[in-house]
Design an enzyme around this catalytic site. Structure first.
Site, PDB file in Angstrom:
ATOM      1  N   HIS A  11      15.037 -18.727  -1.254  1.00 24.99           N
ATOM      2  CA  HIS A  11      14.628 -17.369  -1.613  1.00 24.99           C
ATOM      3  C   HIS A  11      15.562 -16.301  -1.069  1.00 24.99           C
ATOM      4  O   HIS A  11      15.354 -15.119  -1.314  1.00 24.99           O
ATOM      5  CB  HIS A  11      13.198 -17.104  -1.112  1.00 24.99           C
ATOM      6  CG  HIS A  11      12.212 -18.079  -1.653  1.00 24.99           C
ATOM      7  ND1 HIS A  11      11.989 -19.299  -1.056  1.00 24.99           N
ATOM      8  CD2 HIS A  11      11.424 -18.048  -2.755  1.00 24.99           C
ATOM      9  CE1 HIS A  11      11.085 -19.966  -1.756  1.00 24.99           C
ATOM     10  NE2 HIS A  11      10.734 -19.239  -2.788  1.00 24.99           N
TER      11      HIS A  11
ATOM     12  N   GLU B 228      -3.577  -5.521   9.335  1.00 18.21           N
ATOM     13  CA  GLU B 228      -2.439  -5.626   8.417  1.00 18.21           C
ATOM     14  C   GLU B 228      -2.401  -7.047   7.867  1.00 18.21           C
ATOM     15  O   GLU B 228      -3.433  -7.723   7.890  1.00 18.21           O
ATOM     16  CB  GLU B 228      -1.147  -5.163   9.097  1.00 18.21           C
ATOM     17  CG  GLU B 228      -0.896  -5.729  10.468  1.00 18.21           C
ATOM     18  CD  GLU B 228      -0.179  -7.055  10.438  1.00 18.21           C
ATOM     19  OE1 GLU B 228      -0.884  -8.101  10.424  1.00 18.21           O
ATOM     20  OE2 GLU B 228       1.056  -7.063  10.487  1.00 18.21           O
TER      21      GLU B 228
ATOM     22  N   SER C 169      -1.363   3.842   8.808  1.00 21.06           N
ATOM     23  CA  SER C 169      -1.286   4.566   7.525  1.00 21.06           C
ATOM     24  C   SER C 169      -2.663   5.003   7.035  1.00 21.06           C
ATOM     25  O   SER C 169      -2.772   5.869   6.177  1.00 21.06           O
ATOM     26  CB  SER C 169      -0.631   3.688   6.465  1.00 21.06           C
ATOM     27  OG  SER C 169      -1.380   2.490   6.297  1.00 21.06           O
ATOM     28  N   ASP C 170      -3.710   4.366   7.560  1.00 21.44           N
ATOM     29  CA  ASP C 170      -5.052   4.719   7.088  1.00 21.44           C
ATOM     30  C   ASP C 170      -6.110   4.307   8.113  1.00 21.44           C
ATOM     31  O   ASP C 170      -5.834   3.511   9.007  1.00 21.44           O
ATOM     32  CB  ASP C 170      -5.350   4.069   5.732  1.00 21.44           C
ATOM     33  CG  ASP C 170      -5.125   2.568   5.737  1.00 21.44           C
ATOM     34  OD1 ASP C 170      -3.960   2.153   5.677  1.00 21.44           O
ATOM     35  OD2 ASP C 170      -6.111   1.821   5.818  1.00 21.44           O
TER      36      ASP C 170
ATOM     37  N   GLY D 218       7.440  -4.953   4.938  1.00 22.85           N
ATOM     38  CA  GLY D 218       6.834  -5.675   3.827  1.00 22.85           C
ATOM     39  C   GLY D 218       7.494  -5.284   2.510  1.00 22.85           C
ATOM     40  O   GLY D 218       7.753  -6.116   1.648  1.00 22.85           O
TER      41      GLY D 218
END
Ligand code: HPA
Length: 233
Positions: A5, A180, A204-205, A21
């Protein structure tokens, strides 16, 4: 030889790799924060770049979301490309009232719901832990840059969408700082192959209140996190 990959050649990837990510974040970091960055991977759009920060060679590689995708890149980075320091740079949702959006967390350990953890350990529970040297280094760098960080445990989940209303109660009570989707498998694989790993996360939240950070908060906290991570190289 290259990975299935990751189409790089051995030697193309630095000993220290930052792992967002989002592959477009890898591209953004390479284009705006590194010098002489060269793209070594485009397979599946999962960008990887190697460049220099303050003269130190560093790579930045997207992992995709979740532990399945992350495990593929982490395995290849360690086994084929001999990477020694793997530092996730990502976002998390907090489940604690006193943690504000935009704050930076240094994940000491990661609980989680990954089947991989059970498969590897015959149904028993491995305590996925960050590398102490990397943790200490990040903490000292953050202090020297006057960036406040929280140190503690995060939870890595494979299910982003789950409508159980009380899902996070036990983890909130257990003091989990953020949720996460990648750190648990990163820490487990790094230890399995005797290399070092850490996760630096921005909030982030807030999962309990559904509050989301503004784009300004996101930009400031992303830059804080990246300053710490890039100094690690
Ligand atoms: N859940 C899982 N992963 C996340 C979240 C979340 O709410 N926010 C940022 N990463």
């Amino acid at each position: 030889m290259s990975g299935l990959h990751i189409e790089a050649k051995v030697g193309d990837i630095a000993e220290t790799v930052l792992l967002p990510g989002d592959p477009l974040r890898a591209k953004h970091v390479a284009e705006t924060m590194l010098e002489n960055a060269v793209c070594y991977n485009k397979i599946r759009g999962m960008y990887g770049f190697t460049g220099y920060y303050k003269g130190n060679r560093v790579s930045v590689q997207g992992t995709g979301m979740g532990m399945g995708s992350t495990a593929i890149y982490v395995n290849e980075l360690i086994s084929t490309f001999k990477v020694k320091n793997l530092i996730r740079v990502g976002t998390c949702g907090t489940i604690q009232e006193d943690i504000k959006l935009g704050q930076v967390l240094l994940a000491m350990s990661a609980s989680g719901d990954s089947d991989a953890n059970m498969m590897y350990f015959k149904g028993m529970h491995y305590a996925a832990t960050a590398d102490f040297d990397l943790l200490m280094k990040a903490y000292k760098i953050a202090n020297s840059l006057n960036i406040k960080t929280y140190q503690g445990s995060v939870f890595s989940t494979n299910t982003f969408y789950d409508d159980a209303p009380d899902r996070w109660n036990i983890w909130k009570k257990q003091g989990i700082l953020g949720v996460e989707m990648e750190s648990q498998i990163l820490f487990t694989l790094a230890k399995r192959f005797d290399v070092k790993a850490l996760s630096i996360l921005t909030v982030s939240d807030n999962i309990l209140t559904n509050e989301k950070s503004s784009s300004k908060e996101r930009e400031t906290s992303f830059n804080d996190m990246m300053k710490i991570a890039l100094e690690m190289a």
